[in-house]
Write a protein that holds these residues in place. Structure first.
Motif, short mmCIF file in Angstrom:
data_model
loop_
_atom_site.label_atom_id
_atom_site.label_comp_id
_atom_site.label_asym_id
_atom_site.label_seq_id
_atom_site.Cartn_x
_atom_site.Cartn_y
_atom_site.Cartn_z
N LEU A 1 0.83 -1.20 0.00
CA LEU A 1 0.00 0.00 0.00
C LEU A 1 0.87 1.26 0.00
O LEU A 1 0.58 2.22 -0.71
CB LEU A 1 -0.92 0.01 1.23
CG LEU A 1 -1.79 1.25 1.39
CD1 LEU A 1 -2.77 1.37 0.23
CD2 LEU A 1 -2.54 1.23 2.71
N LEU B 1 0.29 8.74 2.56
CA LEU B 1 -0.35 7.92 3.59
C LEU B 1 0.45 7.85 4.88
O LEU B 1 -0.07 7.50 5.93
CB LEU B 1 -0.56 6.48 3.07
CG LEU B 1 -1.48 6.31 1.87
CD1 LEU B 1 -1.53 4.85 1.42
CD2 LEU B 1 -2.88 6.81 2.19
N ARG C 1 -12.45 6.05 -5.82
CA ARG C 1 -13.31 6.21 -4.65
C ARG C 1 -12.69 5.49 -3.45
O ARG C 1 -12.63 6.03 -2.34
CB ARG C 1 -14.69 5.61 -4.96
CG ARG C 1 -15.77 5.88 -3.95
CD ARG C 1 -17.07 5.22 -4.40
NE ARG C 1 -16.95 3.77 -4.37
CZ ARG C 1 -17.41 3.02 -3.37
NH1 ARG C 1 -18.01 3.56 -2.34
NH2 ARG C 1 -17.27 1.71 -3.40
N LEU C 2 -12.19 4.28 -3.71
CA LEU C 2 -11.54 3.54 -2.64
C LEU C 2 -10.27 4.24 -2.18
O LEU C 2 -9.94 4.25 -1.00
CB LEU C 2 -11.20 2.12 -3.12
CG LEU C 2 -12.32 1.10 -3.08
CD1 LEU C 2 -11.87 -0.21 -3.71
CD2 LEU C 2 -12.73 0.85 -1.63
N MET C 3 -9.57 4.83 -3.15
CA MET C 3 -8.31 5.50 -2.78
C MET C 3 -8.58 6.66 -1.83
O MET C 3 -7.86 6.86 -0.85
CB MET C 3 -7.59 5.98 -4.03
CG MET C 3 -7.06 4.85 -4.88
SD MET C 3 -6.21 5.47 -6.34
CE MET C 3 -6.17 3.98 -7.34
N ARG D 1 -10.97 6.86 0.19
CA ARG D 1 -11.35 6.31 1.51
C ARG D 1 -10.12 5.81 2.27
O ARG D 1 -10.05 5.92 3.50
CB ARG D 1 -12.40 5.22 1.34
CG ARG D 1 -13.68 5.82 0.81
CD ARG D 1 -14.97 5.07 0.97
NE ARG D 1 -14.93 3.64 0.96
CZ ARG D 1 -15.96 2.89 0.54
NH1 ARG D 1 -17.06 3.47 0.09
NH2 ARG D 1 -15.89 1.59 0.59
N VAL D 2 -9.16 5.27 1.54
CA VAL D 2 -7.93 4.85 2.18
C VAL D 2 -7.20 6.08 2.74
O VAL D 2 -6.77 6.10 3.90
CB VAL D 2 -7.02 4.08 1.20
CG1 VAL D 2 -5.65 3.83 1.81
CG2 VAL D 2 -7.66 2.75 0.80
N LYS D 3 -7.11 7.10 1.91
CA LYS D 3 -6.45 8.34 2.34
C LYS D 3 -7.12 8.89 3.60
O LYS D 3 -6.46 9.27 4.57
CB LYS D 3 -6.51 9.36 1.20
CG LYS D 3 -6.09 10.77 1.57
CD LYS D 3 -4.59 10.91 1.69
CE LYS D 3 -4.22 12.38 1.95
NZ LYS D 3 -2.77 12.53 2.15
N GLN E 1 -8.70 7.31 5.87
CA GLN E 1 -8.37 6.50 7.04
C GLN E 1 -6.97 6.78 7.57
O GLN E 1 -6.74 6.80 8.77
CB GLN E 1 -8.47 5.00 6.69
CG GLN E 1 -9.86 4.48 6.46
CD GLN E 1 -10.65 4.36 7.76
OE1 GLN E 1 -10.09 4.25 8.84
NE2 GLN E 1 -11.97 4.42 7.65
N PHE E 2 -6.04 6.99 6.65
CA PHE E 2 -4.63 7.11 7.07
C PHE E 2 -4.24 8.53 7.41
O PHE E 2 -3.34 8.76 8.19
CB PHE E 2 -3.70 6.55 5.97
CG PHE E 2 -3.60 5.06 6.00
CD1 PHE E 2 -4.63 4.28 5.50
CD2 PHE E 2 -2.50 4.43 6.55
CE1 PHE E 2 -4.56 2.91 5.54
CE2 PHE E 2 -2.42 3.05 6.60
CZ PHE E 2 -3.45 2.28 6.08
#
Lengths: 451, 437, 478
Positions: B190, B198, B413-415, B417-419, B421-422
């Motif tokens: 990741l 991140l 969209r997932l990216m 959401r990952v951002k 979170q981190f």
């Protein structure tokens, strides 16, 4: 999460001593290696119809965790008993034996519908054990075919409309070929050279009527190679179909008759008990197991089983002279399940084919995947059988073969029906053949050239 | 806010000796015309943790910086308060040659790493432009394979473990130091290619390979890039195990030659590299050369005596675009290379330099004349060829008017959401990555 | 719920009777889980519908391939719906020029390999269960296999995926040449053990098939000699395609059924394979043989034809299943250690097994340092299961203390989740969980896997691990 299965209940489930052996059931470590080898799992895509699943069902019955419902029985019935799972199994679970044992219990416990049981009694117990009744049936079939009635029936499509199931059976019915093979015919073939071995041929129930040529070829091929072949007159059907279906009682009766016919209580045993039908061969090799608890026959059955040889196996074992006649033909070899998976014989038939000048072997992607014949399966479970066949024909037609060669009468019938149905360009020869017939043909062509 | 910022910088200065606020000394950290307010030069992971915890409490926008070789990559920063200079975090942490693994701190340069490994006959199979300056942390953060990616893959393929510091200063890790490991989620993957958005990559563990017994580089010269490319495709098809198969235009070749590629001159060329056991390398090269010749390349082949220098000069073509020019990078299935080339040539009038990896579908080109509209058209037309175009280096105006990363792909969209979170505050390298991440 | 599932994807695709649930309660491990219903989708839309219905009923969702997994990943630990992907088993496209294949997740690993082979290509990851295991399952577990020593595991071979996330949305992630800018979501999904979504299409990389291959068998009179030989081969700089060790107990199980030709009285055999162009295979083969010979083998021989090679590999790949011959149950571990520690760790494994009075069989990827000690037992013997789990915990601890990890290729799953704190801190695990959260409402997605604890996951295993942790201390490589 629980580490192990719930404790078993105590209700007695199995009624006979033919029940699946608990130790053998325990051999399965549910690794799942068998799944992809199983044609019914392939087709139905549900683990209840996989070898691992069926073993779990047997265990579930054994533990009392599930009831033996018609649904459970259906999963057992849908098994082809092709035993491809045994080849895939690293734990060597004797699946075929377990399934036969389960079916024996099912038979004893009358898990089948009444009508099916009736037909079984009528045909399997009423006709198959009696060579003369079989022969009579053969004449009847011949008459039906020769009179043009079959042609008319098929042309009219009448049967398809009235009884589609019967129509499929009709498509699969062997064409009776006269002259039928008679056991005494074996005596007619002169031997070449010194006698190297003596073998007794199991002629079986269907073969003399539907594939008499295979028997004749067998006798000729072995005679040429110094093996005197005889066919005891008192022999009967081997009982494989009965055992697969769970009718062990009938199977044992037939086995005992054959043991008496082939090895009358003397020390004068043949060097080999020869068989050219894979399904029968694998069952004959199981006679020892079948009669293991029979005080009178157990030992003789084991001795009998030890002598049983498939024709390909025996040819390679004793050695055969290379044929000289050219057969310019491309064939593909279908490993009959009961030859490859049950008896582990894969190389000898190919060795025989490769010895024939001019003949090319074009292999399928999965030559040892079942064709869907599986004895009576093609009749009883015709839908699945037809789909399995369709897949097989797809594989066959992707080779460059002009003819299918296989090692069992059921497979030949099924594949012939497959060719009729799927080979739309008419590329293939309508009849599949047996390696021994090709070898025989090559020998004879060689003789002609010499002459 | 200004007060808070000053407080933050003061707090940082109290924590470290190495905090610069002097604008002259901040110049090296300039990104697309933006200067940070301060730069912190860290030397331990604990330093990074402290910097990030201050940054979080002060909402400082932090950009991690290693060897400063690829600062031109990405959109201009949305905010830029602090440059986190990791080049001082540059020690070997653990190296057991017989395990064929090494753990090093993120600020170590690739060249220093390779020298350490070479002493034991080993190497990390990654090549990267300007490897004397480029740091392993930076290489992982950019996270992509280079011209030899068909043979070598990218950083993701050699990373087996990583220690990172999250936006809030929490030190974490993923992976381990064994070559095969599926314990927990693969956080190193990741972070590889996350462009510092991140967390801060602080330490990496790689699996290694033995140096090949034989390594050969050969060039064949020709008259046009088109021909060189066709030959590269033929060579790649004939010899699937090549360790490099690059087509160069005349200008690209000339630049590489001026940087030390002794076998190149100003003519378009096909450069082949083969490594492995003596006989295997010979064999691969022979079949590649034969295929190139039957694809129309004539003339003498020149074999490089200085393989490392020659190849580095070629790898360096991935960077160093002259001022005023734009460098486009297009990645696509290799089978589509030639179609992509002719399509681009039609749309872009003046292409100075072409570089293509014939075995992996990487195409780099430099041009003085490309505008946002052309880029858009190119992207549209490359789409059906599975081509992805990024603007890697460009004048400010073009960077602003055309998204350098292109329209976001379906995973964006997932990216986000990952951002989220981190880095919920959005303080890590803000605005520079895909879709404004 | 069952009615809704049937309405959504058809009666033939939903099974839920006692006997159906029974056959879906296990995978290749000793753990079990009890699903409430099994759904067998044929299309991505089916999967979306299933997930949405399950979400509405707050039912746990457990994806399943062929159920050959070795960490309990496909078990419905909290009940709910098992989504069996085996009916989505079509190879959709095979691009020979660009060496990729687009497949549905239910395609069997070996079937893809066979199809690739017809075009002169290969799919590199080859787990021992490759005859049956599916690509979808391989993706979930980041499956390895003997030949991943040179080629890497599944994650190195997956380029892009179609993923149905926990909220029932369909996402394509990744790119054919890994050129889509942005985060490596494919790298996150591969090995996530079905906890972030269900993969419905996979684009994989194929590699050229080597033109030559040489498989060598080296027979040793002690495990130490064999493992020293492994270390020497690794240190020599040659990267064999595969480097496997098989010990005496394994040989005893394998040999009688598979007739591989492993001598029954040998303490260990090595299976070493080199592949590539003819000349390389020749040269590397000779060097490897030289190294193997330095450690006083009883014999080193090469397979002379493809059939012999097949047989040797059958002995290795069928090893685990064959153990059923010796004892009815086995507990298969999957530790991985730095390669230089291999000889010592192996000694430790035998010592532990002896102390717990358990037969142990070792057959493993020595070149990777990936151990597969297999503890044999009979669950019907009182206390045997507990003893096995204790010994297993101790072996895992041994690997961790040597600088290794608790799983190299089987996954953490249900089985090892309580050991995860041995190698990761709370912060590490929280970060992983936050990644999981990015994929939507994933709490019900393959629950009770990877991470310790968890609501309603049953405490038996957990307590057991707590006991282990109390015994050995909570942290090692953290």
């Amino acid at each position: 999460m629980s580490i192990s299965a719930p404790p078993p209940t105590t209700e007695p489930l199995w009624l006979t001593e033919d029940r699946p052996d608990a130790g053998e059931l325990g051999l399965c470590v549910h690794c799942g290696f068998c799944l992809n080898a199983c044609p019914t799992y392939h087709d139905l895509g549900v683990e209840t119809d996989s070898p691992r699943g069926r073993i779990a069902l047997m265990r579930g019955l054994d533990d009392g965790r599930i009831a033996w419902s018609p649904r459970v029985q259906r999963h057992f019935d849908q098994c082809l008993q092709c035993r491809a799972c045994e080849t895939a199994c690293p734990s060597k679970v004797p699946y075929g034996r377990l399934m036969e044992a389960t079916r024996a219990e099912a038979f004893a416990q009358q898990k089948w519908p009444r009508r099916q049981r009736l037909i079984w009694r009528l045909v399997m117990r009423g006709v198959f054990p009696y060579p003369r009744r079989l022969r009579l049936a053969g004449y009847g079939l011949k008459l039906y075919q020769r009179s043009g009635l079959q042609f008319l029936v098929r042309r009219s499509g009448l049967l398809k409309r009235l009884a589609p199931r019967l129509a499929e059976i009709d498509a699969l019915s062997p064409s009776a070929r006269r002259p039928f093979f008679a056991n005494r015919d074996t005596a007619r073939e002169p031997l070449r050279g010194a006698v190297r071995a003596r073998a007794a041929l199991v002629t079986g129930c269907m073969m003399p009527l539907a594939f008499p040529e295979t028997h004749r070829a067998t006798v000729r091929v072995f005679a040429r190679n110094g093996v005197a072949v005889s066919a005891p007159g008192a022999q009967v059907c081997c009982g494989a179909l009965h055992a697969h279906g769970g009718d062990v009682e009938a199977a044992r009766l037939l086995a005992r008759s054959n043991i008496d016919a082939f090895t009358p209580e003397s020390d004068d045993l043949p060097d080999a008990i020869l068989i050219n039908a894979a399904g029968c061969g694998s069952h004959l090799k199981e006679y020892g197991h079948l009669l293991r608890n029979d005080p009178e026959y157990a030992q003789r059955a084991a001795a009998f089983a030890a002598r049983v040889r498939d024709v390909h196996e025996y040819l390679v074992e004793v050695g055969f002279s290379p044929p000289a006649g050219r057969i310019e033909r491309t064939v593909t070899y279908q490993d009959s399940c009961h030859l490859s998976h049950a008896q582990g014989i894969r190389k000898p038939p190919r060795e025989v084919l490769r010895s024939i000048p001019g003949l090319t072997l074009s292999e399928m992607r999965t030559p040892d995947r079942c064709c869907g014949s599986a004895g009576l399966y093609s009749v009883v479970q015709s839908e699945i059988s037809q789909r399995v066949l369709a897949e097989k024909m797809d594989d066959v037609l992707s080779t460059s073969a002009e003819q299918i060669c296989t090692a069992n009468p059921g497979c030949m019938l099924q594949l012939d029906a497959g060719i009729a149905q799927y080979d739309r360009q008419g590329r293939m020869m309508p009849r599949s053949t047996h390696a021994i017939e090709l070898l025989d043909e090559s020998y004879r062509l060689g003789d002609e050239v010499d002459a | 806010m200004a007060d808070a910022d000053t407080t933050g910088v003061t707090e940082l200065e109290r924590l470290f000796d190495h905090v610069d606020t002097d604008s002259a000394r901040l110049q090296p950290y300039e990104i697309d015309g933006h200067l940070p307010r301060a730069a912190a030069r860290v030397e331990t992971i604990a330093d990074v943790e402290r910097v990030q915890s201050v940054a979080t409490s002060q909402e400082f926008a932090v950009i991690s910086i290693g060897g400063r070789t690829t600062l031109e990559l990405g959109m201009p920063p949305r905010r830029y308060d602090l440059a986190l200079d990791l080049s001082g975090l540059n020690q070997v942490v653990e190296y057991e040659p017989n395990d064929f693994t090494i753990s090093v701190q993120a600020g170590m340069t690739l060249a220093a790493l390779q020298r350490t490994l070479a002493a034991n006959g080993q190497f990390l199979p990654l090549d990267h432009p300007r490897f004397e300056q480029a740091t392993v942390g930076g290489i992982c953060a950019v996270g992509r394979g280079g011209l030899r990616r068909n043979a070598l893959g990218g950083p993701r393929d050699w990373l087996i473990g990583m220690r990172m510091v999250k936006a809030d200063g929490t030190a974490i890790k993923g992976g381990g130091k064994v070559v095969k490991n599926v314990s927990g989620y693969d956080l190193p993957k990741l972070f590889a290619g996350s462009l510092g958005t991140l967390g801060v990559i602080a330490e990496v563990t790689f699996k290694l390979r033995p140096q090949p017994a034989s390594d050969q580089v050969v060039a064949l010269h020709t008259d046009s890039f088109t021909q060189a490319l066709a030959a590269a495709r033929a060579a790649a098809a004939a010899a699937p195990f090549l360790n490099g198969c690059v087509a160069l235009s005349g200008q690209a070749a000339a630049r590489a030659a001026s940087q030390g590629a002794d076998i190149l001159n100003d003519r378009p060329a096909l450069v082949l590299r083969a490594s492995g056991l003596e006989s295997a390398a010979d064999e691969a090269l022979a079949s590649a050369l034969a295929a190139a010749r039957s694809a129309g390349l004539e003339g003498e082949e020149s074999r490089s005596p200085a393989i490392v220098e020659t190849w580095q000069a070629i790898a360096d073509l991935e960077l160093g675009t002259p001022a005023g020019h734009t460098r486009l990078r297009i990645g696509l299935p290799p089978g589509n290379l030639e179609r992509a080339r002719s399509l681009i040539a039609e749309l872009v009038p003046e292409i100075g330099s072409w570089v293509a990896a014939g075995d992996s579908g990487l195409l780099l080109l430099e041009t003085p004349s490309v505008d946002a509209d052309t880029v858009r058209t190119l992207r549209n037309q490359l789409g059906p060829l599975q081509g992805r175009l990024t603007i890697e280096s460009a004048p400010q105006e073009l960077k602003r008017s055309a998204d350098v990363w292109g329209p976001p792909g379906p995973g964006v969209r997932l990216m986000h959401r990952v951002k989220e979170q981190f880095d919920p505050q959005g303080i890590l390298n803000p605005g520079r990555y895909v879709d404004g991440i | 719920m069952v009615r809704e599932l049937i309405e959504a994807i058809g009666e033939q695709a939903v099974v839920w009777h006692d006997e159906d649930l029974l056959v879906y309660e296990y995978d290749g491990t000793i753990d079990r889980g009890n699903p409430d219903v099994i759904a067998l989708p044929k299309t991505t839309d089916d999967v979306v519908n299933l997930i949405r219905i399950a979400n509405r009923y707050d039912a746990p969702v457990t994806p399943r391939g062929a159920g050959t997994g070795l960490s309990g990943g496909a078990l419905a630990a909290k009940g709910g719906v098992i989504i069996g992907m085996n009916r989505m088993s079509t190879i959709l496209d095979l691009d020979v020029e660009n060496k990729t294949a687009l497949v549905q997740p239910g395609v069997v690993n070996l079937d893809l390999g066979a199809e690739a082979e017809r075009h002169g290509l290969a799919y590199a990851p080859d787990p021992s269960s490759q005859r049956a295991c599916t690509i979808g399952g391989n993706v979930a577990e980041n499956a390895g296999g003997p030949h991943t020593l040179a080629w890497g595991t599944t994650t190195n071979h997956v380029l892009a995926l179609e993923l149905v996330t926990a909220d029932g949305e369909v996402q394509w992630i990744g790119h054919e040449t890994r050129d889509e800018p942005g985060y490596d979501l494919v790298g996150c999904v591969v090995g996530s053990e079905g906890t972030v979504g269900i993969v419905t299409q996979v684009l994989v990389r194929l590699v050229p098939r080597p033109t030559a291959v040489r498989t060598m068998l080296a027979v040793y009179d002690s495990v130490r000699q064999a493992s020293d030989a492994v270390s020497a081969v690794v240190a020599s700089g040659i990267v064999p395609a595969a480097l496997e060790m098989i010990d005496k107990m394994t040989i005893a199980a394998v040999e009688p059924v598979l007739n591989t030709g492993f001598p029954l009285d040998a303490e260990a055999v090595l299976l070493v394979e080199v592949d590539g162009p003819e000349s390389q295979v020749e040269a590397e083969g000779a060097r490897v043989e030289g190294i193997l010979n330095r450690f006083e083998p009883r014999e080193v021989r090469s397979a002379t034809d493809p059939e012999e090679r097949e047989t040797l590999w059958a002995g290795r790949k069928g090893a685990i299943g064959a153990l059923g011959q010796i004892m009815p149950n086995y507990y298969l571990l999957d530790g991985v250690v730095p390669r230089t520690t291999l000889p010592d760790v192996l000694d430790g494994v035998y010592e532990i097994a002896e102390r717990y009075r358990l037969p142990v069989a070792n057959m493993f990827h020595a070149g990777d340092g990936n151990l597969h000690p297999c503890l044999l037992f009979d669950e019907r013997e009182p206390g045997a299961t507990e003893r096995v789990l204790d010994a297993g915990g101790e072996i895992m601890r041994l690997c961790v203390d040597a600088g290794g990890a608790i799983t190299g290729e089987h996954g953490v799953g249900l089985e090892k989740r309580d050991y995860l704190p041995w190698i990761f801190t709370e912060d590490d695990m929280d970060t992983m969980k936050s990644l999981r959260a990015a994929f939507g409402p994933t709490e019900n997605f393959n629950p009770c896997k990877i991470f310790p604890k968890g609501h309603g996951c049953g405490e038996a295993g957990h307590q057991h691990a707590q006991h282990q942790i109390a015994k050995f201390g909570p942290k090692a490589f953290v």
